[in-house]
Design an enzyme around this catalytic site. Sequence first.
Site, PDB file in Angstrom:
ATOM      1  N   GLU A 174       0.829  -1.215   0.000  1.00  0.00           N
ATOM      2  CA  GLU A 174       0.000   0.000   0.000  1.00  0.00           C
ATOM      3  C   GLU A 174       0.863   1.264   0.000  1.00  0.00           C
ATOM      4  O   GLU A 174       0.759   2.114   0.899  1.00  0.00           O
ATOM      5  CB  GLU A 174      -0.964  -0.007   1.187  1.00  0.00           C
ATOM      6  CG  GLU A 174      -1.990  -1.121   1.082  1.00  0.00           C
ATOM      7  CD  GLU A 174      -3.055  -1.069   2.183  1.00  0.00           C
ATOM      8  OE1 GLU A 174      -2.800  -0.466   3.229  1.00  0.00           O
ATOM      9  OE2 GLU A 174      -4.131  -1.657   1.983  1.00  0.00           O
ATOM     10  N   GLU A 329      -6.872  -7.356  -1.206  1.00  0.00           N
ATOM     11  CA  GLU A 329      -7.357  -7.143   0.161  1.00  0.00           C
ATOM     12  C   GLU A 329      -8.770  -6.583   0.128  1.00  0.00           C
ATOM     13  O   GLU A 329      -9.077  -5.677  -0.650  1.00  0.00           O
ATOM     14  CB  GLU A 329      -6.494  -6.121   0.915  1.00  0.00           C
ATOM     15  CG  GLU A 329      -5.158  -6.626   1.381  1.00  0.00           C
ATOM     16  CD  GLU A 329      -4.453  -5.577   2.234  1.00  0.00           C
ATOM     17  OE1 GLU A 329      -5.149  -4.737   2.839  1.00  0.00           O
ATOM     18  OE2 GLU A 329      -3.219  -5.586   2.276  1.00  0.00           O
TER      19      GLU A 329
END
Length: 694
Positions: A174, A329
């Site tokens: 991320e 995710e």
Amino acid sequence: MTAFSTLHYEFCIQNITCHRSEFRVGLTRVSGLLFGGDYNPEQWPERVWEEDVRLMAEAGVNMATVAVFSWSRLEPRPGEYDFGWLDRVLDLLHEHGVAADLATATATPPPWLVRDHPEVLPVDAAGTRLEFGSRQSYCPSSPVFRDAAVRLVRAMAARYGRHPALALWHIGNEYADHVLECFCAESARHFRTWLESRHGTVDGLNAAWGTSCWGQHYTAFDQVEPPRKAPGPVNPAQVLDWRRFCSDALLECFELERAVLREATPDVPVTTNFMSILHGLDYWKWAAAEDVVSDDAYPDPADPESHVAVALSYDLMRSLKRRPWILLEQAASAVSWREVNAPKPPGMMRLHSLQALAHGADGAMFFQWRQARYGPEKFHSALLPHGGTAARGWRDTLRLGADLRRLAEIAGTGTRADVALLLDWDSWWGLEAPESMPSDRLRLKDLLLSWYRPLHARGVAVDLVPAGRDLSGYRVVIVPNLYLCTPEQAGRLAAFDGHLVVGPFSGVVDAADQVHDGGAPGPLRELLGLTVDEFWPLPDGRVQRVRPVTGAVTGARADAAAVPARTWAEWLRVEDAEVLARYEGGDLDGQPAITRRGRATYLSCLLDDVTPVLSEVLAAAGVRPVADVPEGVEATRRGPYLFLLNHATTPARMDLAEPGTDLLTGRELRGRIEIPARDAVVLRTGAGPTEGER
Ligand SMILES: [Zn+2]
């Protein structure tokens, strides 16, 4: 071990295409759709691992993301590695038919690195150093961090490059989630190098940044600093270059690791998990640097419209490489980082997973496998909740795993869209520069959604495209906003032979954020046949009515209703265009609001509802929806597969245009069908061979 996982002992991810021929290392191959999640075994005693892999096999998990935050466990002291535990984890996963999405573990530098070299810690715009104790505690420009990361990645690649569980490399994590930008002295030095390569000379920089304004003329690069907190508004051209630099600086970190992995394991694809539509990183540029696009998406279960915004981000993920992607995710139920973290009611976790597949994903993965007992994410839901296999969530996990096996045949199929929405990061960064715009209420995501929402509601397939791409093949291209527009980008839009819709405040500045000669719409003036005489932002709460001109638009009757506009309007000087609608009442009474020249429509305002304009353009272009759907039902198509997703809390009834087999139930469906609340149909139709994407 279940029959399923035994059968999949040797597996391949053959249908997620990357520029290599297939995901494959040694004997390790994964077929069908990916299912699983982040697995953090270092948070648990080893006796729990056996239960983990047994339950993974029971649920049909075929991939686990491991070692994302494991640097301090893998390299407890500088250059001293402890791989034993990860060896056992990967062996166990492989023995139970679970492939590894193996992270490079560089998202969390270990304590020893920041203590020995405190200069790796990031610094914010006010000069405050951000301390250790969370994650992403590093300056993207730090050579110390970069060297240490590359050394770890070399060791990881040497250790696991041939491991049969390895299917995918997961670089970092991320990027830009916590630290997009760093204002330390090292970052300033790096910024200057970047500026020198972009602008050549300091005079080039002075010209591009317009430093004659407010007396900012530089005589040497070493006088230039990042846009730190200053007494007043900072030069917006400096801020725009800083945005570009910050995206590039993090991308360099990614590319340094990728170079190591490409050399060591040329057959193993690399990815990094994106964060849906993120302002900080130019995902067009990033996607070009990776083999497979993957995304983390966390729609808020408490927001009844969240499935619309997330669908837009899924369409972006599919469009980035025009290939299937991985939802790496999502939450099984609640997250832990909102002020109030609503759980997903029964059916929503499954429906949201199917939604990602409907928009081109070849996998529905989660953060995380087993719910943590400690740390900031201990209340973040997981596939295996605190309550274990007796919990409601575990039944959802088993059900989704079974569904994904039933849907395996959709892997690799593509989506064909007639409509494209334009999204360009340079322009977005310019548009949302702080403190210097006519209005800071004009936000790109709002503009995108104002068009996407009605397209989504009526089941029209949408791609996203960057500015400057060849647009041939689309019937309609919508540019919600292109504040920054170069002559080359304008040329692409002018060359497009379909129906073009351009939103307000477009064609305003060039690549250096300098207003085009003669003002907006700059290089789009000839295409649109007008000049924007003056921007007319509307104060909060002010409504400006817009009334269609009778006869100008198909179906515009004398009594056609006025549509409210808010936030933004413009005073136009129409030179060579038809006026489709005019402002009514207020300061702009009678002035043109919506115009058309040839097939190019211009909206000078933000309508509450663009449906009247959109309907007319879609009809003129001959764009058909994927299916005629009732309210609350989302329809998409992948090759011959029709996805019908009922996001409503009541059953939906609709008529099928063609019969088919519902892959989820095995039933043959035709004519009138009912889709239960928060449920879905995935229909295999007879619609010819799979259509690839453009
Ligand atoms: Zn820094």
